[in-house]
Design a protein around this motif. Sequence first.
Motif, short mmCIF file in Angstrom:
data_model
loop_
_atom_site.label_atom_id
_atom_site.label_comp_id
_atom_site.label_asym_id
_atom_site.label_seq_id
_atom_site.Cartn_x
_atom_site.Cartn_y
_atom_site.Cartn_z
N LEU A 100 0.78 -1.18 -0.06
CA LEU A 100 0.10 0.01 -0.03
C LEU A 100 0.68 1.21 0.00
O LEU A 100 1.95 1.22 0.36
CB LEU A 100 -0.91 -0.04 1.35
N MET A 101 0.50 2.40 -0.52
CA MET A 101 1.10 3.66 -0.59
C MET A 101 0.11 4.28 0.52
O MET A 101 -1.17 3.91 0.87
CB MET A 101 0.90 4.36 -1.79
N PRO A 102 0.75 5.44 1.13
CA PRO A 102 0.04 6.01 2.29
C PRO A 102 -1.50 6.49 1.67
O PRO A 102 -1.41 7.08 0.63
CB PRO A 102 0.78 7.20 2.48
N GLY A 103 -2.47 6.61 2.31
CA GLY A 103 -3.97 6.75 2.09
C GLY A 103 -4.79 5.71 1.26
O GLY A 103 -5.81 5.70 0.84
N GLU A 104 -4.01 4.54 1.21
CA GLU A 104 -4.63 3.51 0.54
C GLU A 104 -5.16 2.26 1.61
O GLU A 104 -4.51 2.03 2.67
CB GLU A 104 -3.75 2.62 -0.59
N THR A 105 -6.07 1.71 1.11
CA THR A 105 -6.45 0.31 1.84
C THR A 105 -6.55 -0.89 0.92
O THR A 105 -6.87 -0.51 -0.19
CB THR A 105 -8.11 0.87 2.47
N ASP A 106 -6.18 -1.95 1.39
CA ASP A 106 -5.98 -3.05 0.34
C ASP A 106 -7.34 -3.49 0.04
O ASP A 106 -8.32 -3.40 0.80
CB ASP A 106 -5.33 -4.16 0.80
N ALA A 107 -7.56 -4.38 -0.89
CA ALA A 107 -8.77 -5.14 -1.45
C ALA A 107 -9.65 -5.90 -0.39
O ALA A 107 -10.98 -5.92 -0.33
CB ALA A 107 -8.74 -5.76 -2.62
N GLU A 108 -8.76 -6.45 0.31
CA GLU A 108 -9.37 -7.44 1.49
C GLU A 108 -9.75 -6.33 2.53
O GLU A 108 -10.23 -7.30 3.79
CB GLU A 108 -8.46 -8.46 1.80
N MET A 109 -9.65 -5.44 2.82
CA MET A 109 -9.81 -4.42 3.95
C MET A 109 -8.95 -5.08 5.02
O MET A 109 -9.46 -4.70 6.36
CB MET A 109 -11.40 -4.48 3.87
N LYS A 110 -7.89 -5.09 5.01
CA LYS A 110 -7.18 -5.59 6.18
C LYS A 110 -6.51 -4.52 6.91
O LYS A 110 -6.60 -4.28 7.84
CB LYS A 110 -6.05 -6.89 5.68
N TYR A 111 -5.47 -3.72 5.89
CA TYR A 111 -4.81 -2.69 6.43
C TYR A 111 -5.22 -1.34 5.86
O TYR A 111 -5.54 -1.42 4.40
CB TYR A 111 -3.35 -2.59 6.19
N SER A 112 -5.13 -0.20 6.36
CA SER A 112 -5.25 1.12 5.92
C SER A 112 -3.92 1.82 6.22
O SER A 112 -3.64 1.77 7.44
CB SER A 112 -6.45 1.88 6.37
N LEU A 113 -2.97 2.35 5.21
CA LEU A 113 -1.88 3.00 5.55
C LEU A 113 -2.09 4.43 5.72
O LEU A 113 -2.50 5.23 4.54
CB LEU A 113 -0.69 2.43 4.83
N ASP A 114 -1.45 5.14 6.58
CA ASP A 114 -1.50 6.62 6.27
C ASP A 114 -0.18 7.28 7.15
O ASP A 114 0.42 6.46 7.87
CB ASP A 114 -2.91 7.15 7.21
N THR A 115 0.22 8.49 6.80
CA THR A 115 1.16 8.85 7.53
C THR A 115 0.85 9.89 8.27
O THR A 115 -0.50 10.64 8.14
CB THR A 115 2.37 9.56 6.68
N VAL A 116 1.28 10.27 9.35
CA VAL A 116 0.66 11.56 10.29
C VAL A 116 2.02 12.42 10.77
O VAL A 116 3.19 11.92 10.30
CB VAL A 116 0.10 10.93 11.51
N ASN A 117 1.67 13.57 11.00
CA ASN A 117 2.71 14.39 11.70
C ASN A 117 2.82 14.50 12.96
O ASN A 117 2.17 15.51 13.64
CB ASN A 117 2.57 15.72 10.77
N CYS A 118 3.56 13.74 13.52
CA CYS A 118 3.95 13.90 15.10
C CYS A 118 2.76 13.17 15.96
O CYS A 118 1.69 13.63 16.11
CB CYS A 118 4.36 15.25 15.49
N ILE A 119 2.84 12.20 16.74
CA ILE A 119 1.92 11.53 17.27
C ILE A 119 2.11 12.03 18.79
O ILE A 119 1.34 12.16 19.48
CB ILE A 119 2.37 9.83 17.32
N GLY A 120 3.39 12.60 19.11
CA GLY A 120 3.62 13.22 20.32
C GLY A 120 4.38 12.53 21.27
O GLY A 120 4.37 12.69 22.63
N CYS A 121 4.89 11.48 20.76
CA CYS A 121 6.10 10.70 21.81
C CYS A 121 7.28 10.40 20.97
O CYS A 121 7.71 9.43 20.77
CB CYS A 121 5.41 9.44 22.20
N CYS A 122 8.00 11.64 20.70
CA CYS A 122 9.05 11.87 20.06
C CYS A 122 10.08 10.81 20.50
O CYS A 122 11.18 10.35 19.70
CB CYS A 122 9.53 13.20 19.69
#
Lengths: 151, 211
Positions: A100-122
């Motif tokens: 997957l590329m960020p923003g995508e979900t696979d056809a089996e609906m198993k994973y969705s991949l995304d990037t985020v900017n800082c979760i807050g536990c650097c």
Amino acid sequence: MTDTTKVQQIIDRHDAREGALIEILLDIQHEFHWLPSEALELVSDRLNVPMGRIRHTATFYKAFSLVPKGRHEINVCMGTACHVRGAQRVLEVIQNTTGLMPGETDAEMKYSLDTVNCIGCCALGPVIEIDKEQHGKLVPGKTAALLKRYE
Amino acid sequence: MTDITLTIDGQTVTASEGATVLDAARAAGIAIPTVCHHEKLEPFGGCRLCVVEAEAGGRTSLAASCIFPVQQGLNVRTRTPQIEQVRKVLTEQLLAHAPESEVLLKLAEDYHANKDRFPREPSFCILCGLCVRYCAEVKQLNAVSFVDRGPTREISFDPEIANRECWECKECFPLCPTSALQAAYVLMKSLTAFSPSAHCAAATPAKQATA
Ligand code: SF4
Ligand code: FES
């Protein structure tokens, strides 16, 4: 199909207040892992907020999704600290494993991949989040093993 | 309502409370350029072309006059070298998006802006919000609205409302300082022509058209 009653309950919980639009959308997002268009129409009707404004809000915040998400939501932190600690390589491993590329979900609906900017536990960087659970100090090898734990 | 006295370009001007500096200047016959401002619409403050220098209590700041309320004793300057420079650069940046816009080309002439200064990023829409706000505030139809944010922000017609209302109205077309609005509408029409119930085919301007 959307569970209309659930959406109605969420709206009731906020007294169908126009000012609670974002909170209502967040609750719907948490419930269904995305914002189905039937749900948005219902919100529009009951809050008396035009669909255009709802779409504007829903596309403005990264917390909302207008497409269904997979069973496991992977967020890779790309914040500065994670970036310098090798987030890019971790992301590449995930991309290669899931296809997957960020923003995508696979056809089996198993994973969705995304990037985020800082979760807050650097201090734990590079960090990824799978289904709201943080995994820190990742290296490419550990990342691949971690993904295997999810079905 | 109490009257407020301020100075604009050395001229003493009276305005009523709640008026903006732009209102006060225009009432006094002082011209300030605007792009996103429209008398019938709520102030928006999107384009910043109406920037002026506002001095109050010994502090000077650059302010967007279309949203800046008048204050007693305010000293406003609408034409200084700094302001001319800001307007010039703003015009140059907007021209990178909409190089053919007549409104912008006129401004370029007034402020000696170089229309080729920045590499072109023809999104055509400059996000002035005139169409969106006119449709929401005056027509109360909300057929067109903004979606997304940051560099990917764009206008988008709601195909269902647009198919029902826009053909008869089109009052927003002449408001658009670029050609983006009409293009977006024509594209939306063509995308939905064969499936009037198409629900999610949100029309986007140039991006799809040039794809
Ligand atoms: S389409 Fe035209 S009127 Fe609408 S926001 Fe863009 S530039 Fe402004
Ligand atoms: S006219 Fe004031 S910001 Fe556009």
